[in-house]
Design a protein around this motif. Structure first.
Motif: not given
Length: 497
Positions: A350, A352, A381, A438
């Motif tokens: 994950s 950002e 994200d 996403s």
RNA sequence: GCUCCGGUGGUGUAGCCCGGCCAAUCAUACGGGACUCUCGAUCCCGUGACCCGGGUUCAAAUCCCGGCCGGAGCACCA
């Protein structure tokens, strides 16, 4: 319309060339058979038998018979479900039998022919043990039972049938030539006693014919003109010819092929697969790591690809060791155009994106020719594949395919920096264009691999749910067939790269 | 050991029966280029083989002999 017409013509032309001509084959008069023992589901190997025989029958407008050679309820015990698996898989492969015959249901017919042979003095009951007979055979000497008078032989035969002998006590042998230069041919067994239930006919019989006998009689009765089978059965012909001579029949034209070894599977016999399933090494007969037709179906292969692959092996007597890559190439040609494309992020990381001006809906081609599109949410994200993330170094400029261009800002902290909506020249061609997902579009996804217990876990875009049951391409991963999907999770099976 | 069979590019295959048109077919693989916001696909271009040695013949991948290598069968399995 015109296109379809010429396309079909072309197909028919190439079909004729797929296999070499069959000797003595006359259009409309060819009768062939595929004769499996259903002790498991069809594998790639058995499929070759179906496909090649079927292809020849189609070439010559002939007739194809599927005959189950299921006359050993013990050593090669048939599996009740497998009978239908053969019929189903045959149908799926585009093989249409004109007739289906079950040898175990026709045992009385074989008895009649045995009786005739006994009367003719061309067969005899033999009380030798296996070991004893082997001595005679190796020495080229007739065993003491060989010259039993016909009347006495028939008496023994009747007693065998009525159950007066135990398993192993007596067998019926066909007279050949005890001095035949190949010991394998000398007086072979035609009938033996097996005290076991048969999955199809129960305890109706205790005297069962061997494959050689049953098959010899059936091939004649069924009017088989050409036999194509594995070279392990080459001696069968030499043995069976004696019966044909005694009855004055004509033996079919035969052709034998060598063993197939697939690089990816090695040697896997049906009985070995069965054992390993029981041990839990495979999930079942359709485990994607298995070379069964059911597994290939599950993985989403096209029947046509399997047919062409099998046909490409030809009918030579030498063994072949071939890679599945050839099959993959065939299948890819058929599947590529129609497969929807989706993003599957495996071993997800994950990350950002800093400085993303806005959450943006992006439209991405679903079909490679751009005839359909799908929508993805480009938000800050996102998930990236672990493989990709590992590879990146700080300051790398990467392109999130069809979304935006970013810079790897902080590898440790998993941060990217927004650079531009457009593709930038700093993105190294090919290498740094990656797929992404996403969180709001992602659902859990597992892909079952083509090796035992191999699995990939990750996330896939929700859009893929609508393709449940179909073969799709997970971009930069592989073709896969979605076998289960709901709003929260999806399971797919690996097809091929 | 005994019987039988086979050996064409990295892989699979066609041709071998009925020798010349075979400087050998097709597919896959591999290499290069074009295109492409997939390491996929597509389109070009290219690489690459008749197991070895004799013999027959004007001529052999094709016929003959020998060798080497590989495989199958030798079960009261299929």
């Amino acid at each position: 319309m015109e296109f379809a017409e010429s396309d079909r013509k072309e197909k028919e032309e190439t079909r004729d060339k797929k296999l070499p001509e069959l000797p003595k084959a006359e259009k409309g008069k060819v009768v062939m058979r595929f004769a499996p023992n259903p002790n498991g589901p069809p594998t790639l190997g058995s499929a070759r038998g179906m496909v090649v025989n079927d292809e020849y029958v189609k070439m010559y407008d002939g007739k194809l018979i599927i005959r189950f050679d299921d006359t050993d309820p013990r050593t090669k015990r048939p599996l009740l479900e497998a009978y239908n698996w053969y019929i189903e898989d045959a149908e799926w492969l585009g093989v249409k039998p004109h007739e289906v015959v079950y040898a175990s249901e026709r045992i009385p017919i074989y008895y009649e022919y045995c009786k005739k042979l006994l009367e003719m003095g061309k067969a005899y009951p033999c009380f030798c043990s296996k070991e004893e007979f082997k001595k005679y055979r190796d020495a080229g000497v007739e065993c003491p039972h060989r010259n039993t008078p016909a009347e006495e032989a028939l008496e023994v035969w009747e007693k065998m049938l009525s159950g007066e002998y135990k398993e192993g006590e007596v067998v019926i042998r066909v007279k050949t030539d005890m001095k035949h230069k190949d010991p394998a041919i000398r007086d072979w067994v035609a009938f033996r006693i097996i005290e076991a239930d048969h999955p199809l006919v129960g305890d109706a019989y205790i005297v069962y014919p061997t494959l050689d006998f049953e098959s010899a009689i059936e091939d004649h009765l069924l009017g088989i003109t050409h036999i194509i089978r594995g070279k392990d059965l080459i001696d069968s012909e030499r043995r069976q010819r004696y019966i044909y001579d005694y009855f004055g029949w004509e033996y079919p034209v035969t052709k034998h092929w060598g063993r197939v070894k697939i690089h990816e599977f090695g040697k896997l016999s049906t009985s070995e697969i069965r054992k390993r399933i029981e041990k839990g090494e495979f999930e079942g007969w359709d485990d994607p790591a298995l070379p069964t037709i059911r597994a290939f179906r599950r993985r989403g292969f096209k029947a046509e690809a399997i047919r062409d692959f099998l046909l490409s092996l030809g009918v030579g007597e030498n063994d072949v060791a071939v890679s599945l890559k050839n099959l993959y190439a065939e299948n890819r040609k058929l599947v590529d155009r129609e497969a929807s494309r989706y993003f599957f992020v495996w071993d997800a990381v994950s990350v950002e994106i800093e400085g993303l001006p806005e959450v943006k809906k992006v439209s991405v081609p679903r079909k490679p020719d751009g005839s359909e599109f799908r929508e993805l949410t480009g938000s800050s994200d996102i998930l990236l594949s672990g493989d990709d993330w590992e590879r990146f170094e700080e300051e790398d400029v990467i392109r999130l395919k069809d979304f935006c261009t970013v810079r790897v800002k902080d590898k440790e902290g998993k941060k990217l920096e927004f650079l531009d909506w457009e593709m930038l020249p700093e993105v190294k061609k090919g290498r740094n264009i990656v797929h992404w997902l996403s969180w709001e579009d992602a659902i859990v996804c597992v892909v079952l691999g083509d090796k035992p217990r191999l699995k990939w876990g990750g996330f896939v875009e929700k859009n893929a749910v609508s393709d449940a049951g179909n073969v799709v391409q997970f971009e930069r991963f592989a073709f896969c067939r979605i076998e289960y999907a709901d709003e929260e999770r999806l399971r797919a099976v690996y097809t091929h790269p």
